[in-house]
Design a protein around this motif. Sequence first.
Motif, PDB file in Angstrom:
ATOM      1  N   UNK A  51       0.833  -1.207   0.000  1.00 24.03           N
ATOM      2  CA  UNK A  51       0.000   0.000   0.000  1.00 24.03           C
ATOM      3  C   UNK A  51       0.865   1.254   0.000  1.00 24.03           C
ATOM      4  N   UNK A  52       1.946   1.226   0.780  1.00 15.50           N
ATOM      5  CA  UNK A  52       2.859   2.367   0.806  1.00 15.50           C
ATOM      6  C   UNK A  52       3.545   2.517  -0.543  1.00 15.50           C
ATOM      7  N   UNK A  53       3.881   1.395  -1.163  1.00 12.86           N
ATOM      8  CA  UNK A  53       4.525   1.429  -2.487  1.00 12.86           C
ATOM      9  C   UNK A  53       3.598   2.091  -3.506  1.00 12.86           C
ATOM     10  N   UNK A  54       2.325   1.738  -3.470  1.00 16.89           N
ATOM     11  CA  UNK A  54       1.346   2.316  -4.394  1.00 16.89           C
ATOM     12  C   UNK A  54       1.207   3.817  -4.166  1.00 16.89           C
ATOM     13  N   UNK A  55       1.099   4.222  -2.898  1.00 11.26           N
ATOM     14  CA  UNK A  55       0.943   5.646  -2.580  1.00 11.26           C
ATOM     15  C   UNK A  55       2.136   6.448  -3.071  1.00 11.26           C
ATOM     16  N   UNK A  56       3.326   5.918  -2.873  1.00 11.00           N
ATOM     17  CA  UNK A  56       4.531   6.610  -3.344  1.00 11.00           C
ATOM     18  C   UNK A  56       4.569   6.664  -4.861  1.00 11.00           C
ATOM     19  N   UNK A  57       4.182   5.574  -5.508  1.00 12.74           N
ATOM     20  CA  UNK A  57       4.223   5.516  -6.970  1.00 12.74           C
ATOM     21  C   UNK A  57       3.285   6.537  -7.590  1.00 12.74           C
TER      22      UNK A  57
ATOM     23  N   UNK B 118       1.582  -4.268  -8.431  1.00 10.64           N
ATOM     24  CA  UNK B 118       1.370  -4.269  -6.983  1.00 10.64           C
ATOM     25  C   UNK B 118      -0.112  -4.182  -6.653  1.00 10.64           C
ATOM     26  N   UNK B 119      -0.840  -3.324  -7.380  1.00  3.17           N
ATOM     27  CA  UNK B 119      -2.275  -3.186  -7.148  1.00  3.17           C
ATOM     28  C   UNK B 119      -2.991  -4.505  -7.415  1.00  3.17           C
ATOM     29  N   UNK B 120      -2.597  -5.182  -8.486  1.00  2.80           N
ATOM     30  CA  UNK B 120      -3.227  -6.455  -8.834  1.00  2.80           C
ATOM     31  C   UNK B 120      -3.025  -7.488  -7.735  1.00  2.80           C
ATOM     32  N   UNK B 121      -1.843  -7.487  -7.118  1.00  2.97           N
ATOM     33  CA  UNK B 121      -1.574  -8.432  -6.028  1.00  2.97           C
ATOM     34  C   UNK B 121      -2.506  -8.200  -4.844  1.00  2.97           C
TER      35      UNK B 121
END
Length: 428
Positions: A383-389, A401-404
């Motif tokens: 979730x943090x990875x998505x927010x940063x991306x 990552x979202x799909x996972x």
Amino acid sequence: MTEPMSGASAPDAAAEASNGARHVHIARQPLVDRKQKIVGYELLARESATSTAAPLPLSGNADSVMLFNALSEVGSENLFGDKLAFVNVQLSELGGDHFDLVQPERVILELPRVPVDDPERIAQAVEHIQRLAEQGFRFAGGVFTATAAYKAWLPFIRFLKIDARSLPAAALPALIRKLESLSGVQLVAEKVETHEAFQNYLTAGFHLFQGYYFARPQTVTVKALTPAYTTVLRLIDQVNKQAEIAELEETLKGDPALSYKLLRYINSSGFGLMTEITSFRHAILILGYKKLFRWLVLLLVTTPSHSAASALALNALTRGRMMEILARHSMPDEFADHAFVTGVFSMLDVMLGTTLEEALGPLALPETVSLALQQEAGPLGPYLHIARACETDLDSGLEETAALLGLTEHQVAMAHLEALAWAENLGI
């Protein structure tokens, strides 16, 4: 009670003012036992990192601000750890509520001498001293507290401080004979500047020692996060009106600096509670309305009235809100709360100008939060990875990552837009 002070360093203060930073400076000087082992520190407010003077003017709330900064800004773990903390107090402040914010077992309050030993003022202080003693505080005082004028204070004195520079060695035996009837009182030789002075007071039977011979006061300086003044005011108003915890939590979540200070204070060893804080709601429940109100009032005293949330703070809020929204799609509320905390605290290193490890050190965060913050791993890491991306135009594996997590690109985009709007509408 304190070491001699010289003039303040004007360039330091000017430099801080010019770069817009706000720092807290607290000096500490050790007290050692007969084997020269450190047993405590005297804490001294300082004007700047290199100054040996207290901030001026000396306001009536100086004691409360000092204690607040020690717990909420610098952190008691950095100032006195598991040792005793000796804090100078003003008689006018002994009735203040700020002492309720401190664990009394390790805080020693140093009482000042009353001007011209005014009997009325001495008598007026007794009620406050007794109340604080019943709370668990202990008191230190100069040799004046052993005189007849301070007879009412003496039963509460546990540390009697003697200025080693003002008493000849030849006078020590007579002093000891005069004080030997005092039970439960530890004799402290302060302003010990030479080996000879240390030996004289050691031989005389003194218990503790303080002075330049052992160490000069060392100043601990930290960059202080400044919450939005209006947010602090709003939260004070809500607490005063006994608003629902959900409402208080929502306001607290709107200011990373404010929420960080609160968690740091609760996790300070001076507060006396070392526990894992699972959410801001949990923090409010632990502190309670009464202590939260007092803490906020002290925070208001130290917050510039013109302060507002920084761009970094707004970015951190957006991250936290976005992660919370995404987590609520498939996770329980408690997990979503953890997601918000992770996002909000993910920029503490930049905001504080330190490493993330150092910034998180004073906080007892859940393992899932710490793992995500430090390694972008664990259940909250994606979730943090998505927010940063979402904050960059680079292809950072967002779609994969979202799909996972079972999320679509549309859900991610909508969550980002909703979080941006939420942060903007906070009005801070």
